[in-house]
Design an enzyme around this catalytic site. Structure first.
Site, short mmCIF file in Angstrom:
data_model
loop_
_atom_site.label_atom_id
_atom_site.label_comp_id
_atom_site.label_asym_id
_atom_site.label_seq_id
_atom_site.Cartn_x
_atom_site.Cartn_y
_atom_site.Cartn_z
N TYR A 38 0.88 -1.09 0.06
CA TYR A 38 -0.04 -0.20 -0.01
C TYR A 38 0.80 1.14 -0.05
CZ TYR A 38 -3.83 3.18 1.53
OH TYR A 38 -4.44 4.20 1.39
N SER A 84 -1.75 12.55 12.57
CA SER A 84 -1.06 11.40 11.85
C SER A 84 0.46 11.36 12.17
CB SER A 84 -1.63 11.36 10.44
OG SER A 84 -0.75 10.47 9.74
N LYS A 123 6.86 2.06 17.45
CA LYS A 123 5.92 2.20 16.71
C LYS A 123 5.17 1.13 16.58
CE LYS A 123 3.92 4.56 12.74
NZ LYS A 123 2.77 3.76 12.50
N GLU A 180 -1.88 3.00 21.86
CA GLU A 180 -2.34 2.06 20.73
C GLU A 180 -2.80 0.92 21.28
OE1 GLU A 180 -1.36 3.27 17.75
OE2 GLU A 180 -0.91 1.54 16.68
N LYS A 307 10.43 11.71 19.00
CA LYS A 307 9.55 13.00 19.10
C LYS A 307 10.68 13.83 19.84
CE LYS A 307 5.27 10.31 19.89
NZ LYS A 307 4.39 9.64 20.90
N LYS A 331 10.98 3.67 10.00
CA LYS A 331 10.47 2.13 9.89
C LYS A 331 11.57 1.19 9.80
CE LYS A 331 5.91 2.73 8.10
NZ LYS A 331 4.72 1.96 7.69
N CYS A 447 7.99 -40.01 5.67
CA CYS A 447 8.47 -41.05 4.99
C CYS A 447 8.55 -42.19 5.65
CB CYS A 447 9.77 -40.32 4.29
SG CYS A 447 10.65 -41.99 3.48
S1 IVH Z 1 2.23 9.61 18.05
C1 IVH Z 1 1.81 13.15 17.14
N1 IVH Z 1 3.09 7.62 19.07
O1 IVH Z 1 0.84 5.62 14.37
C2 IVH Z 1 1.41 12.12 16.33
N2 IVH Z 1 1.68 7.13 17.11
O2 IVH Z 1 0.22 7.68 11.85
C3 IVH Z 1 0.33 11.31 16.88
N3 IVH Z 1 1.47 5.05 16.54
O3 IVH Z 1 -2.34 6.56 14.55
C4 IVH Z 1 0.78 9.95 17.01
N4 IVH Z 1 2.91 4.02 17.88
O4 IVH Z 1 -1.86 4.61 15.73
C5 IVH Z 1 2.42 7.85 18.01
N5 IVH Z 1 4.73 5.61 19.96
C6 IVH Z 1 3.56 6.26 18.93
C7 IVH Z 1 2.93 5.25 17.99
C8 IVH Z 1 2.05 5.91 17.25
C9 IVH Z 1 2.04 3.85 17.03
C10 IVH Z 1 0.55 4.95 15.37
C11 IVH Z 1 -0.69 5.54 15.88
C12 IVH Z 1 -0.93 6.69 14.65
C13 IVH Z 1 0.07 6.42 13.73
C14 IVH Z 1 0.57 7.62 13.05
#
Ligand code: IVH
Length: 694
Positions: A38, A84, A123, A180, A307, A331, A447
């Site tokens: 995707y 996102s 993630k 999550e 972050k 990733k 076998c």
């Molecule tokens: S922060 C500020 N932290 O990834 C951004 N997201 O595309 C808000 N995700 O919808 C998300 N692990 O489902 C953040 N440690 C993490 C994360 C995380 C997985 C997912 C989450 C979000 C997507 C972002």
């Protein structure tokens, strides 16, 4: 170079595909493509639109973030939008440097200026959830939806044990904790196992889930909370939504890291790998470190998230469209990819097990190029309906053997006449041509060639030569490999025909070692019946069974000629062992091997047959279900049957005992319903040792 017309056509086709797959993914929780595929299509469309901006239409999938709200749930407008996250597509360490460089530039930091402080998180591969607490009590749980409006799933989320219904310690009037929802791999595997049982029992509406995220999403959006509760979900907290401002007495922390500590104090799981990092070098180190641990984690991650730690700097950095400039997802190589099945072959393992293997068009997955993937066994291959020419999803996680997860729906949808035949296991060993058998209650074909089969020969020789078998000192795996590859040993007795000259003539073989081996071979000829019998490597005949057999029958010929009924009289021998012995000695070439070994001079003392073993559990019927703590189901069955009990496959009024282990399913329910005695493994062993109480 793409012409404008070609680009327009390709963009339109990609748009259509992406819309379709986004709907399958976000709305129906039924993705048909691996994420990587995707993403690839999405990025290709982005690239085309960058080259020809006039192709970027308002309804292009690139112009929308997130999913759509499903009917059937109450909609919730997020007080603070759920953002996102930008994905760094460069999976090399450079991806981390690129992010740090962007942040520094936006903040106007000079090259020799101070380093930026970050928080590194995992993630998680699940779905985002907003949890609203008022005065410390969970009042609402909502999915992300399109980021503005999500779905209210409070009832389902209340069943997740890792989510506190009430916050520990001091709680503000309002706080929204985000994180999550995901499913651990083991929970996912167990869930799918139960799903398969339900399907096998004829429940038409049940399905097997493709991956843990898909299963978690399905559970969260399950309209029946009782069903949701039966699907084990987990949670990690990583972000903040609405919160009472500090001016009105709300909590206030200057950094993301301190917020995470507060989440932990309130009772949320926060991944223990979470760490602070200074500058790009430490981001890279985190990415590499987690990359090494990835496969050992009990859940799936598809990357890490960096972050900016300071909330003040986060405010200064702000957003581009719906993505914060202060965060990025970095990733790892995808663990699932799509490729084509070029053929299906059957491989014979060292123990004679036949495994169907899909031959694939080469595909880069989990960090390596894969051309073979296991289909496990005949039932799995047929259940997944994998045919030559199909496009399949291949998964490779860590050092685990790559496997075919399933066929993509487009391939499944082709008319049967256009697809290859459904897989059936050959009834002959592809290596030696001996009969391949699937024993009752087993999933694998094996076998029956045993010592005769080249695929099993090396293993068979090593087993025969082992210290606990006939004990040929100095015959190690390297040497066996050399002897078999040079075709010097085709059948076991050839071992005893290797003269000093042949051995001394081998590569890397010193005269002294050759002499020692000749002596060791000579010494091994004088053995005992149990050692010899164990050394033959008959399936299910371990050392202690070999001893029991020798004691019971006294002579090898008596064992070779005993029928199943007579074999069942031996202590600890049940139908599985009895049948295995019969199968082995029914093969003329196995008997020939025994004769030749005797002719080579192997000898042992033979004895008189022992008295008959008692059958204390005769007349009782047992059913075994679930995973027992120490015994396999076959082992438990053998023990019970050796004591004279009958072991049945399903619970009925005639069942005397149901032996239930972990994850016992419908059989346990049935037993309780009709009042059958339910016991655990320990209790069963107690009955085997001391008989039925009373
Ligand atoms: S922060 C500020 N932290 O990834 C951004 N997201 O595309 C808000 N995700 O919808 C998300 N692990 O489902 C953040 N440690 C993490 C994360 C995380 C997985 C997912 C989450 C979000 C997507 C972002």
């Amino acid at each position: 170079m793409t012409t404008r017309d070609e680009a327009a056509r390709e963009a339109a086709a990609l748009s259509e595909q992406l819309h379709k797959h986004a709907h399958l993914y976000y709305v129906l929780d039924a993705p048909e493509l691996p994420d990587a595929e995707y993403d690839r299509m999405f990025q290709r469309l982005q690239a085309l639109e960058a080259e020809y901006p006039e192709l970027r239409r308002a309804d292009s999938p690139t112009q929308r973030v997130g999913g759509k709200v499903l009917d059937g749930f109450v909609k919730v407008r997020h007080r603070v939008p759920m953002l996102s996250i930008r994905t760094e597509t460069d999976i090399t360490p450079d991806g981390a440097s690129a992010f740090d460089a962007r942040v520094r530039k936006e903040l106007g930091l000079a090259e020799d200026g101070p380093q930026v402080e970050y928080v590194c998180e995992l993630k998680f591969d699940g779905l985002a959830m907003n949890l609203r607490y008022e005065n410390g009590v969970l009042v609402q749980a909502a999915t992300r939806g399109d980021g503005e409006v999500g779905e209210e799933v409070t009832q389902n989320i209340r069943t997740v044990r890792e989510i506190p219904l009430r916050l520990n310690g001091k709680a503000p009037p309002v706080v929204e904790v985000r994180g999550e929802i995901y499913m651990k791999r083991a929970d996912f595997d167990a869930l799918n196992e139960r799903q398969r049982e339900k399907i096998a029992a004829g429940q038409k509406n049940e399905k097997v889930f493709v991956n843990p995220r898909n299963a978690a999403a399905g559970a969260v959006r399950q309209l029946d909370p009782a069903i949701a509760a039966a699907r084990p979900l987990s949670f990690f907290a990583y972000g903040l939504g609405e919160v009472t401002p500090a001016s009105e007495g709300g909590p206030d922390f200057p950094t993301q890291f301190e917020w995470l500590q507060q989440f932990d104090a309130w009772g949320f799981p926060v991944a223990k790998q979470t760490a602070r990092a200074t500058g790009a070098i430490e981001l890279i180190a985190f990415h590499e470190n987690i990359g090494r641990q990835r496969d050992a984690l009990p859940y799936d991650i598809d990357g890490v998230v960096y972050k900016v730690d300071s909330i003040e700097l986060q405010r200064r950095l702000g957003f581009v469209s719906r993505e914060p400039r202060w965060a990025v997802a970095h990733k790892y190589p995808a663990q699932e990819q799509i490729t084509e099945v070029l053929g299906i072959e059957v491989q014979v393992g060292r123990t004679g097990k036949l495994t169907p293997v899909a031959k694939l068009a080469p595909v880069f997955v989990g960090g390596v190029t894969v051309t073979n993937a296991t289909l496990h066994n005949e039932d799995e291959a047929r259940r997944k309906d994998v045919r030559v020419g199909d496009k399949v999803i291949v998964r490779r996680a860590g050092d685990v053997i790559p496997e075919v997860v399933g066929v993509v729906p487009e391939s499944l949808a082709r008319p049967d006449s256009e697809r290859g035949p459904l897989f059936t296991m050959p009834h002959q060993c592809p290596v030696c041509g001996s009969e391949a058998l699937r024993e009752e209650g087993e999933v694998d074909y094996r076998c029956t060639g045993g010592l005769f089969c080249a695929a099993q020969r090396k293993e068979a020789i090593l087993h025969f030569a082992a210290r606990r078998a006939v004990d040929i000192d100095g015959l190690g795996d390297k040497l066996v490999e050399q002897l078999v590859d040079a075709n010097l040993i085709r059948i076991l007795p050839d071992l005893y025909r290797l003269g000093f000259t042949t051995l001394a003539g081998l590569d890397r073989m010193a005269e002294k070692s050759a002499r020692n081996l000749v002596d060791a071979l000579e010494a091994s000829k004088k053995t005992t019946l149990p050692r010899f019998l164990f050394g033959l490597g008959i399936r299910h005949v371990g050392e202690s069974t070999a001893k029991d057999l020798a004691k019971h029958f006294g002579k090898l010929d008596a064992i070779m000629d005993a029928n199943e009924e007579q074999l069942l009289e031996v202590n600890d021998v049940g139908p599985v062992v009895a049948q295995s012995l019969r199968t082995f000695f029914d093969q003329p070439h196995n008997r020939e091997v025994v004769e030749q070994l005797r002719a080579c001079g192997l000898t042992w003392e033979e004895g008189e047959p022992a008295a008959r073993a008692p059958k204390p559990l005769a007349g009782l019927t047992f059913v075994i279900t679930g995973t027992l703590p120490t015994l396999s189901r076959d082992e438990a069955k053998d023990k019970l049957e050796a004591a004279g009990a009958k072991v049945a496959g399903s619970v009925s009024k005639k069942t005397s005992y149901l032996v239930a282990g972990e994850e016992a399913g419908s059989k346990l329910d049935k037993a309780r319903e009709i009042g059958v005695n339910v016991i655990d493994e320990a209790h069963m062993l107690e009955i085997l040792a001391n008989g039925v109480p009373g």
